[in-house]
Write a protein that holds these residues in place. Structure first.
Motif, short mmCIF file in Angstrom:
data_model
loop_
_atom_site.label_atom_id
_atom_site.label_comp_id
_atom_site.label_asym_id
_atom_site.label_seq_id
_atom_site.Cartn_x
_atom_site.Cartn_y
_atom_site.Cartn_z
N PRO A 14 18.63 -50.18 28.26
CA PRO A 14 17.28 -49.63 28.08
C PRO A 14 17.29 -48.09 28.14
O PRO A 14 17.88 -47.50 29.04
N VAL A 15 16.62 -47.49 27.18
CA VAL A 15 16.51 -46.03 27.11
C VAL A 15 15.37 -45.58 28.03
O VAL A 15 14.27 -46.13 27.98
N THR A 16 15.66 -44.59 28.87
CA THR A 16 14.65 -44.09 29.82
C THR A 16 14.35 -42.60 29.64
O THR A 16 13.51 -42.06 30.35
N GLY A 17 15.06 -41.93 28.72
CA GLY A 17 14.85 -40.50 28.53
C GLY A 17 15.60 -40.00 27.31
O GLY A 17 16.20 -40.77 26.57
N ALA A 18 15.56 -38.69 27.14
CA ALA A 18 16.23 -38.06 26.00
C ALA A 18 17.73 -38.00 26.22
O ALA A 18 18.20 -37.67 27.31
N ALA A 19 18.48 -38.32 25.17
CA ALA A 19 19.95 -38.31 25.25
C ALA A 19 20.48 -36.87 25.29
O ALA A 19 19.89 -35.97 24.70
N PRO A 20 21.59 -36.67 25.97
CA PRO A 20 22.19 -35.33 26.02
C PRO A 20 22.76 -34.93 24.66
O PRO A 20 23.31 -35.77 23.94
N LYS A 21 22.60 -33.66 24.32
CA LYS A 21 23.12 -33.13 23.05
C LYS A 21 24.26 -32.15 23.25
O LYS A 21 25.14 -32.05 22.42
N ALA A 22 24.21 -31.37 24.33
CA ALA A 22 25.24 -30.36 24.57
C ALA A 22 25.19 -29.91 26.02
O ALA A 22 24.16 -30.02 26.69
N VAL A 23 26.30 -29.37 26.49
CA VAL A 23 26.40 -28.80 27.83
C VAL A 23 26.22 -27.29 27.70
O VAL A 23 26.83 -26.67 26.84
N THR A 24 25.38 -26.72 28.54
CA THR A 24 25.18 -25.27 28.49
C THR A 24 25.98 -24.61 29.62
O THR A 24 26.35 -25.25 30.60
N LEU A 25 26.21 -23.34 29.46
CA LEU A 25 26.94 -22.58 30.49
C LEU A 25 25.99 -21.87 31.44
O LEU A 25 26.43 -21.36 32.47
N HIS A 26 24.71 -21.87 31.13
CA HIS A 26 23.72 -21.21 31.99
C HIS A 26 23.57 -21.94 33.31
O HIS A 26 23.30 -23.14 33.35
N GLY A 27 23.77 -21.24 34.41
CA GLY A 27 23.60 -21.84 35.73
C GLY A 27 24.69 -22.82 36.13
O GLY A 27 24.52 -23.57 37.09
N LEU A 28 25.80 -22.82 35.42
CA LEU A 28 26.90 -23.72 35.70
C LEU A 28 27.59 -23.31 37.01
O LEU A 28 27.89 -22.13 37.20
N ALA A 29 27.82 -24.27 37.90
CA ALA A 29 28.46 -23.95 39.17
C ALA A 29 29.21 -25.16 39.71
O ALA A 29 28.74 -26.29 39.61
N VAL A 30 30.38 -24.90 40.26
CA VAL A 30 31.16 -25.90 41.00
C VAL A 30 31.72 -25.18 42.21
O VAL A 30 32.30 -24.10 42.07
N SER A 31 31.51 -25.76 43.40
CA SER A 31 32.03 -25.08 44.59
C SER A 31 32.38 -26.09 45.67
O SER A 31 31.88 -27.21 45.70
N ARG A 32 33.25 -25.61 46.56
CA ARG A 32 33.65 -26.41 47.72
C ARG A 32 33.10 -25.72 48.96
O ARG A 32 33.22 -24.51 49.11
N GLY A 33 32.50 -26.51 49.83
CA GLY A 33 31.94 -25.97 51.06
C GLY A 33 32.29 -26.85 52.24
O GLY A 33 33.06 -27.81 52.10
N PRO A 34 31.73 -26.56 53.38
CA PRO A 34 32.07 -27.31 54.59
C PRO A 34 31.65 -28.79 54.54
O PRO A 34 32.21 -29.61 55.26
N ARG A 35 30.70 -29.12 53.67
CA ARG A 35 30.24 -30.51 53.57
C ARG A 35 30.80 -31.23 52.35
O ARG A 35 30.39 -32.33 52.03
N GLY A 36 31.73 -30.59 51.64
CA GLY A 36 32.32 -31.20 50.46
C GLY A 36 32.09 -30.36 49.23
O GLY A 36 31.90 -29.14 49.31
N TRP A 37 32.10 -30.99 48.09
CA TRP A 37 31.96 -30.31 46.80
C TRP A 37 30.55 -30.47 46.25
O TRP A 37 29.91 -31.51 46.46
N THR A 38 30.08 -29.46 45.53
CA THR A 38 28.80 -29.52 44.83
C THR A 38 28.97 -28.95 43.43
O THR A 38 29.85 -28.12 43.19
N CYS A 39 28.12 -29.40 42.52
CA CYS A 39 28.11 -28.82 41.18
C CYS A 39 26.70 -28.89 40.62
O CYS A 39 25.88 -29.71 41.03
N SER A 40 26.43 -27.98 39.69
CA SER A 40 25.14 -27.92 39.00
C SER A 40 25.41 -27.63 37.54
O SER A 40 26.27 -26.80 37.20
N VAL A 41 24.68 -28.30 36.66
CA VAL A 41 24.89 -28.11 35.23
C VAL A 41 23.57 -28.38 34.50
O VAL A 41 22.77 -29.20 34.92
#
Length: 139
Positions: free
Chosen positions: A108-135
């Motif tokens: 079942p479709v619930t939203g718009a399909a992804p078309k491309a990955v952007t570089l704006h606000g892209l982040a991957v980091s390791r911290g004391p509680r583990g890893w986080t990322c934003s895209v």
């Protein structure tokens, strides 16, 4: 103390923003994939029918995330498949990804399909509680 893996969608004008986290880099990246797929399909009860293995070449963690999500978009566009499960293993110069795929047309479709990955606000980091990322994903 690390926290278990997870993900969430974050409001973003005309695009999709995913934040993901996990105790390891692999879990964090896998959660990002899951977050993208769950943003436009109901994966409840989905069954994997094919396994695809891809080699993701990248030096930086951010580039690995982009390459992984570009694979999601590629397989959706070319074969109408989405990964239900992602296993990642480090290799020299990147990661080997094992993607267990489901037929997107049966879900079942619930939203718009992804078309491309952007570089704006892209982040991957390791911290004391583990890893986080934003895209941010164009939809």
């Amino acid at each position: 103390m690390t926290r278990p893996g997870g993900h969430r969608g974050v409001p973003h004008t005309a695009d999709l923003r995913i934040e993901a986290w996990g105790p390891t880099r692999a879990e964090c990246l896998a959660q990002a994939v899951r977050g993208v797929c769950e943003s436009f399909l109901d994966l409840t009860g989905a069954v994997a029918g094919r396994t695809r293995e891809v080699l993701l070449r990248a030096d930086r963690d951010e580039d690995v995330l982009v390459a992984l999500l570009e694979e999601v978009v590629y397989w959706l566009d070319t074969e109408d498949e989405v990964p239900l499960d992602v296993e990642l293993a480090p290799v020299a110069g990147g990661l080997r990804a094992r993607l267990r795929m489901a037929d997107a047309a049966t879900l079942p479709v619930t939203g718009a399909a992804p078309k491309a990955v952007t570089l704006h606000g892209l982040a991957v980091s390791r911290g004391p509680r583990g890893w986080t990322c934003s895209v941010t994903i164009d939809v």
